[in-house]
Write a protein that holds these residues in place. Structure first.
Motif, mmCIF file in Angstrom:
data_model
loop_
_atom_site.group_PDB
_atom_site.id
_atom_site.type_symbol
_atom_site.label_atom_id
_atom_site.label_comp_id
_atom_site.label_asym_id
_atom_site.label_seq_id
_atom_site.Cartn_x
_atom_site.Cartn_y
_atom_site.Cartn_z
ATOM 1 N N VAL A 1 13.041 33.840 -30.009
ATOM 2 C CA VAL A 1 12.147 32.231 -30.146
ATOM 3 C C VAL A 1 11.969 31.269 -28.255
ATOM 4 O O VAL A 1 11.350 30.256 -28.596
ATOM 5 C CB VAL A 1 13.142 31.390 -31.042
ATOM 6 N N THR A 2 13.484 31.510 -27.875
ATOM 7 C CA THR A 2 13.570 30.805 -26.827
ATOM 8 C C THR A 2 12.294 31.364 -25.212
ATOM 9 O O THR A 2 11.454 29.973 -25.203
ATOM 10 C CB THR A 2 15.121 30.828 -25.606
ATOM 11 N N VAL A 3 11.762 32.055 -25.273
ATOM 12 C CA VAL A 3 10.664 32.679 -24.442
ATOM 13 C C VAL A 3 9.427 31.906 -25.525
ATOM 14 O O VAL A 3 9.036 31.423 -24.474
ATOM 15 C CB VAL A 3 11.176 34.002 -24.790
ATOM 16 N N LEU A 4 8.979 31.645 -26.268
ATOM 17 C CA LEU A 4 8.184 31.570 -26.147
ATOM 18 C C LEU A 4 7.895 29.990 -26.746
ATOM 19 O O LEU A 4 7.590 29.251 -26.151
ATOM 20 C CB LEU A 4 8.243 32.190 -28.453
ATOM 21 N N LEU A 5 9.020 29.129 -26.752
ATOM 22 C CA LEU A 5 9.398 27.457 -26.912
ATOM 23 C C LEU A 5 9.352 27.502 -25.282
ATOM 24 O O LEU A 5 8.611 26.988 -25.246
ATOM 25 C CB LEU A 5 10.914 27.476 -27.552
ATOM 26 N N ALA A 6 9.669 28.384 -24.819
ATOM 27 C CA ALA A 6 8.904 28.534 -22.810
ATOM 28 C C ALA A 6 8.073 27.808 -23.112
ATOM 29 O O ALA A 6 7.499 27.737 -22.323
ATOM 30 C CB ALA A 6 9.782 29.136 -22.152
ATOM 31 N N SER A 7 7.242 28.821 -23.592
ATOM 32 C CA SER A 7 5.841 29.301 -22.905
ATOM 33 C C SER A 7 5.505 27.829 -23.937
ATOM 34 O O SER A 7 4.211 27.634 -23.017
ATOM 35 C CB SER A 7 5.383 30.344 -23.869
ATOM 36 N N VAL A 8 5.844 27.744 -25.040
ATOM 37 C CA VAL A 8 4.570 26.455 -25.644
ATOM 38 C C VAL A 8 5.002 25.026 -24.273
ATOM 39 O O VAL A 8 4.386 24.731 -24.327
ATOM 40 C CB VAL A 8 5.084 26.347 -26.959
ATOM 41 N N ILE A 9 5.918 25.544 -23.672
ATOM 42 C CA ILE A 9 6.034 24.408 -23.258
ATOM 43 C C ILE A 9 5.940 24.170 -22.361
ATOM 44 O O ILE A 9 5.291 22.692 -21.465
ATOM 45 C CB ILE A 9 8.534 23.751 -23.165
ATOM 46 N N VAL A 10 6.518 25.249 -21.294
ATOM 47 C CA VAL A 10 5.223 25.097 -20.133
ATOM 48 C C VAL A 10 3.606 24.376 -20.177
ATOM 49 O O VAL A 10 2.811 23.989 -19.396
ATOM 50 C CB VAL A 10 5.690 26.081 -19.691
ATOM 51 N N PHE A 11 2.986 25.462 -21.613
ATOM 52 C CA PHE A 11 1.818 25.003 -21.871
ATOM 53 C C PHE A 11 1.187 23.415 -22.281
ATOM 54 O O PHE A 11 0.150 23.313 -21.083
ATOM 55 C CB PHE A 11 0.886 25.847 -22.324
ATOM 56 N N ALA A 12 2.111 22.696 -23.286
ATOM 57 C CA ALA A 12 2.323 21.409 -22.792
ATOM 58 C C ALA A 12 2.230 20.310 -21.295
ATOM 59 O O ALA A 12 1.551 19.980 -21.152
ATOM 60 C CB ALA A 12 3.091 21.273 -24.287
ATOM 61 N N ALA A 13 3.086 20.534 -20.807
ATOM 62 C CA ALA A 13 3.820 20.118 -19.644
ATOM 63 C C ALA A 13 2.680 20.456 -18.599
ATOM 64 O O ALA A 13 2.107 19.191 -17.963
ATOM 65 C CB ALA A 13 4.838 20.702 -18.938
ATOM 66 N N VAL A 14 1.311 21.746 -18.670
ATOM 67 C CA VAL A 14 1.003 21.393 -16.995
ATOM 68 C C VAL A 14 -0.440 20.759 -17.963
ATOM 69 O O VAL A 14 -1.310 19.401 -17.009
ATOM 70 C CB VAL A 14 0.273 22.845 -17.548
ATOM 71 N N GLN A 15 -0.411 20.527 -18.842
ATOM 72 C CA GLN A 15 -1.866 19.844 -20.407
ATOM 73 C C GLN A 15 -1.457 18.568 -19.880
ATOM 74 O O GLN A 15 -2.227 17.379 -19.204
ATOM 75 C CB GLN A 15 -1.468 19.669 -21.117
ATOM 76 N N LEU A 16 0.007 17.483 -19.256
ATOM 77 C CA LEU A 16 0.795 16.237 -19.269
ATOM 78 C C LEU A 16 0.568 16.014 -17.551
ATOM 79 O O LEU A 16 -0.198 15.336 -17.251
ATOM 80 C CB LEU A 16 1.167 16.063 -19.711
ATOM 81 N N LEU A 17 0.210 17.784 -16.943
ATOM 82 C CA LEU A 17 0.018 16.811 -15.829
ATOM 83 C C LEU A 17 -1.463 16.443 -14.721
ATOM 84 O O LEU A 17 -2.017 16.444 -15.847
ATOM 85 C CB LEU A 17 0.041 18.575 -15.114
ATOM 86 N N PRO A 18 -1.047 15.286 -14.029
ATOM 87 C CA PRO A 18 -2.732 15.367 -13.470
ATOM 88 C C PRO A 18 -3.729 16.384 -13.340
ATOM 89 O O PRO A 18 -2.856 17.213 -12.095
ATOM 90 C CB PRO A 18 -2.680 13.997 -12.303
ATOM 91 N N GLY A 19 -4.724 16.190 -13.085
ATOM 92 C CA GLY A 19 -5.882 17.045 -12.755
ATOM 93 C C GLY A 19 -5.772 18.653 -13.116
ATOM 94 O O GLY A 19 -4.608 19.391 -14.522
ATOM 95 N N ASP A 20 -6.079 19.349 -13.217
ATOM 96 C CA ASP A 20 -7.112 20.667 -13.318
ATOM 97 C C ASP A 20 -7.218 21.767 -12.677
ATOM 98 O O ASP A 20 -7.174 20.837 -11.344
ATOM 99 C CB ASP A 20 -7.735 20.880 -14.677
ATOM 100 N N VAL A 21 -7.102 22.661 -13.232
ATOM 101 C CA VAL A 21 -7.710 23.644 -11.664
ATOM 102 C C VAL A 21 -9.282 23.464 -11.095
ATOM 103 O O VAL A 21 -9.015 23.643 -10.078
ATOM 104 C CB VAL A 21 -7.614 24.667 -12.644
ATOM 105 N N ALA A 22 -9.835 22.924 -11.260
ATOM 106 C CA ALA A 22 -10.795 22.528 -11.131
ATOM 107 C C ALA A 22 -10.841 21.257 -9.849
ATOM 108 O O ALA A 22 -10.437 21.867 -8.371
ATOM 109 C CB ALA A 22 -11.950 22.612 -11.504
ATOM 110 N N THR A 23 -10.140 20.712 -10.650
ATOM 111 C CA THR A 23 -9.623 19.085 -9.306
ATOM 112 C C THR A 23 -8.688 19.432 -8.070
ATOM 113 O O THR A 23 -8.950 19.152 -7.242
ATOM 114 C CB THR A 23 -9.964 17.967 -10.101
ATOM 115 N N GLN A 24 -7.924 20.356 -8.040
ATOM 116 C CA GLN A 24 -6.660 20.285 -8.135
ATOM 117 C C GLN A 24 -7.377 21.569 -6.247
ATOM 118 O O GLN A 24 -7.237 21.578 -5.258
ATOM 119 C CB GLN A 24 -5.587 21.153 -8.550
#
Lengths: 532, 319
Positions: free
Chosen positions: B14-37
């Motif tokens: 469960v911890t590992v799963l939660l970690a992947s969800v949180i990381v995914f969400a956190a990256v969505q919150l970061l400004p910019g995406d892979v193309a702009t970066q």
């Protein structure tokens, strides 16, 4: 009155806070300075002006540390993701720019336009071969041009050449002759081909060029891995003769400090694309192995005001912001007195179309203009980041300089990581820079023409655009120069860009490197060599 | 015991799963995406659109996440958005390289810190303790990149015996990377040792003051025997958890040191992935780091159980 670039002013008066903040970034480097703590910045030795020259060893291998563009980088010169250092070594262009900013022959030996400036005929060099043995002909040149304007490729130079070139009207009447029928008259067309996206690739190689790197340049590709290391070796059949070096090895290092450490430890001979901060530069200069060379006027620094955002929609506010600051003060603080004032004109001094037009600083007039525009006091946020070591000192010096005119600037430091996606062209006022080395026509059209995707101030002025069009359509060179100079005056008087200065890039290199020369971002790969 | 372990394993998943969800969400919150970066200052609307199309970024985020999870469950971590290379292969290489540093660091740091910690505990408030405690406090306070810089200055520039940076790529043979492992190992050991020494010292002091040690002494046992046979096993108990946390920190947290040495490990891969918003790479690293973290903690708890008879209730005594 133009300010003389070499004028020696009074000793810089650096407000203490500014000096402290500006120095904070150098902390990491200061650790490397044991025993130098007693000598203040005044006592620091002057950094060298140029690299050593002289007779080099025959051959040798140069090791270069470079910041990788990304793991997606490619050897395709037309791409926006190209691995820059490889391009000038692997490829040649039709036309190049000489040290004075004039167009000079490369793969094209000569060119002429018809009277209208519409049809351009290029005579191509004979007997040039690509690295794989194929003969270079006009078919390759035509293919290269058609490719750059292909919208699917989204080449940065596509935005410049796209409006001029119709792929169907690029002709190859003979293997040694290329004819380009432009869609609009342009007497500056050859200058636009000096851009680094315009390196010539073999006909039909578009899909593979990103990894093969087959060109006509002085070096051919031995190995390359994106974001990793690579090696290029001398191409003995190069039409200008073989280069001095036997090979160049390229190593990718993302971290600035890692690149500097590699140089100091003697693991590499040159750091590319890195403007060392002054503290680090002094450490490098003080070492036995390495030294500093300057790439003169390699970049110009800008504080762009977004003309579509309040309060910069009002031309009087823009003018006041420019009148309020003292470029000399910014140069003293941010460049330790070594730069050349920009006078809000980004065309590099002493290049062919440059004008010395400048407006004297006048804080009282700035205050009056602001009052006229309805701002008793103007409070603004100025965004900066550690993306380049000069941004923050420049922003702080600007803040201190304009206080006299009743302008309150708050400097906001933001993440370097997303600076060009979240701050540039988004925030009304920020700090940025551009590399020089583009011809005046390209610069003015790319950065100031209304609607251009690089127009960072979103300035739109029909009269200015008309001036550029008129200049391009003018056959007489003196008349054309006058028009470009008029356009620069408009940028200075009405545009949104404050251009306080041109700066040298401080390049770290081994004391064994001879004949290093770089203009803008172009290395002289033919002559660079190692001490015998 | 088995119930306990399976409950821990379930919570680990469960911890590992939660970690992947949180990381995914956190990256969505970061400004910019892979193309702009990746494009940076060349991120003109046309160029960004072309690159997004090419990278398949135009699909909704949730859909891309579901795709990723279904792939990951089958052991397929996808391909990097930036390089187009399979993530698993690249990650494995970088993980191997980081393990080189991690294993060396653990060996050096754990051994030296337990010895130093026991010494400091035994000589409490006398000069060996003062020296050890002061040095570890300094080690704890100085950031690892400063330690790294000083090491480079001393051992690469002044006396050039070790490389300042790694010129090799991730795929280089282990033998080539070995000289480059030394400096990162020292830099990390300095930081890691500090924590473990502090912990060991406290435990040793506590245990040496306890009744059973007093009893052992009264029985007439020598100090060496008292320490090794009686005090050390008890003193190591609380230390084990600190070691486990540090081991986990090593795998995820060597980013700064790896970057300074240009070492091709997971830390540098992570930094580049964050900078480029390369989601598949980030997700894979997050899952692996979370797994290492959870496993280290589990191992520490089981180890503590093995060392402490009181935690082994329900089990028959072996002897």
């Amino acid at each position: 009155m133009p300010r003389s670039p070499g004028a020696e002013g009074a000793p810089p008066r650096i407000p203490r806070r500014t000096a402290l903040l500006g120095g904070a970034g150098a902390l990491g480097a200061a650790v490397l300075l044991p025993g130098c703590a007693s000598s203040g910045p005044r006592a620091a030795p002057a950094l060298p002006e140029a690299a050593a020259t002289g007779a080099t060893a025959d051959g040798g291998v140069l090791r270069m540390a470079r910041p990788p563009a990304s793991q997606a980088e490619t050897l395709d010169p037309a791409s926006s993701l190209s691995a820059y250092e490889y391009l000038g070594a692997l490829y040649s262009r039709l036309v190049r720019m000489d040290a004075e900013g004039h167009t000079a022959p490369d793969l094209a030996t000569g060119w002429e336009a018809d009277d209208a400036g519409l049809v351009w005929t290029f005579r191509l060099r004979d007997g040039v071969r690509f690295h794989d043995g194929r003969r270079f002909t006009s078919a390759d040149a035509a293919y290269t041009l058609r490719r750059i304007v292909d919208p699917d490729l989204a080449s940065p130079q596509g935005t410049v050449l796209g409006p001029l070139i119709d792929p169907g009207r690029v002709h190859t009447p003979e293997p040694g002759v290329l004819v380009v029928e432009l869609t609009t008259p342009n007497f500056e067309f050859p200058a636009l081909l000096t851009n680094y996206n315009c390196y010539v690739v073999p006909d039909g190689d578009g899909d593979t060029i990103g990894s093969t790197g087959i060109g006509t340049g002085p070096f051919r590709l031995d190995s390359f891995s994106p974001g990793g290391r690579g090696r290029i070796v001398a191409y003995d059949d190069h039409w200008e003769g073989p280069p001095t070096l036997d090979a160049i090895e390229m190593f990718s290092m993302t971290d600035n400090q890692a690149r500097t450490n590699a140089l100091l430890a003697g693991q590499v001979d040159l750091i590319s694309q890195t403007n060392l901060d002054f503290a680090t530069a002094r450490v490098v200069e003080a070492s036995d192995r390495a030294t500093i060379a300057r790439s003169v006027n390699a970049q110009w620094y800008v504080l762009p005001m977004l003309t579509t955002a309040e309060p910069f929609t009002d031309a009087r506010v823009r003018q006041a912001m420019k009148l309020a600051y003292d470029p000399r003060h910014i140069i003293d603080v941010a460049l330790q007195g070594t730069g050349v004032p920009g006078n809000d004109n980004p065309v590099p001094p002493d290049t062919p179309y440059w004008t010395d037009y400048a407006v004297e600083r006048d804080p009282e007039r700035a205050r009056a203009l602001l009052a006229e525009a309805g701002h008793e006091r103007l409070s603004m946020e100025l965004y900066t980041s550690s993306y380049d070591p000069v941004f923050t000192p420049m922003a702080l010096a600007y803040r201190d300089s304009v206080a006299e005119a009743g302008i309150d600037i708050t400097v906001r430091n933001t993440s370097a990581d997303s600076y060009y996606t979240q701050i540039w062209m988004q925030k009304p006022l920020m700090a940025t820079y551009w590399y020089t080395g583009r011809p005046a026509d390209q610069l003015l059209n790319q950065v100031f023409r209304s609607g251009s995707s690089y127009n960072e101030t979103a300035w739109a002025d029909d009269a200015f655009d008309d001036l550029l069009d008129a200049a391009r359509a003018t056959a007489d060179e003196d008349r054309r120069r006058t028009l470009y100079q008029d356009a620069q005056r408009m940028v200075v008087d009405e545009g949104g860009a404050m251009t306080p200065m041109f700066a040298d890039r401080l390049v770290g290199l081994s004391r064994d490197v001879l004949n290093y020369h770089e203009s803008g971002f172009e290395f002289d790969y033919l002559n660079i060599g190692l001490r015998p | 015991m088995i119930v306990y372990i399976s409950r821990r394993l379930l919570s680990a998943v469960v911890t590992v799963l939660l970690a992947s969800v949180i990381v995914f969400a956190a990256v969505q919150l970061l400004p910019g995406d892979v193309a702009t970066q990746v494009l940076g200052q060349d991120a003109t609307p046309d160029a960004v659109a072309a690159l997004r199309e090419q990278m398949g970024l135009n699909r909704p985020a949730a859909l891309r996440f579901v795709d990723w999870v279904t792939g990951a469950v089958r052991g397929d971590f996808g391909v990097s958005l930036v390089s187009g290379e399979p993530v698993a292969a690249t990650l494995w290489l970088h993980l191997r390289n980081t393990m080189l540093i991690a294993v060396a660091t653990i060996a050096v740091a754990v051994t030296s810190s337990i010895v130093l910690g026991v010494l400091a505990g035994l000589y409490r408030d006398r000069w060996p303790d003062t020296v050890i405690s002061t040095l570890t406090l300094v080690g704890m306070s100085v950031p690892e990149f400063v330690v790294a810089t000083l090491l480079v200055l001393a051992l690469s520039i002044t006396v050039p015996v070790l490389p300042a940076v790694v010129l090799d790529e991730a795929s280089a043979p282990v033998a080539d990377l070995l000289p480059a492992v030394v400096l990162p190992t020292i830099a990390l050991s300095v930081v890691m040792t500090a924590y473990i020494v502090r912990m060991t010292r406290t435990s040793v002091i506590d245990v040496m003051a306890s009744e059973f040690v007093t009893t052992a002494r009264l029985k007439g046992l020598g100090t060496g025997r008292v320490v090794v046979r009686h005090a050390l096993p008890s003193a190591l108990l609380p230390t084990l958890n600190v070691i486990a946390m540090n081991v986990a920190w090593l795998v995820g947290g060597v980013a700064v040191v790896e970057n300074v040495f240009n070492y091709p490990g997971v830390g540098r891969m992570l930094l580049e992935a964050v900078h480029n918003r390369d989601l598949p790479v980030l997700q894979a690293i997050a899952v692996v780091s979370a797994a290492v973290y959870v496993l280290c903690n589990l191992a520490a708890d089981l180890g503590a159980m093995a060392l402490n008879p009181r935690l082994r209730t329900g089990e028959r005594s072996a002897r």
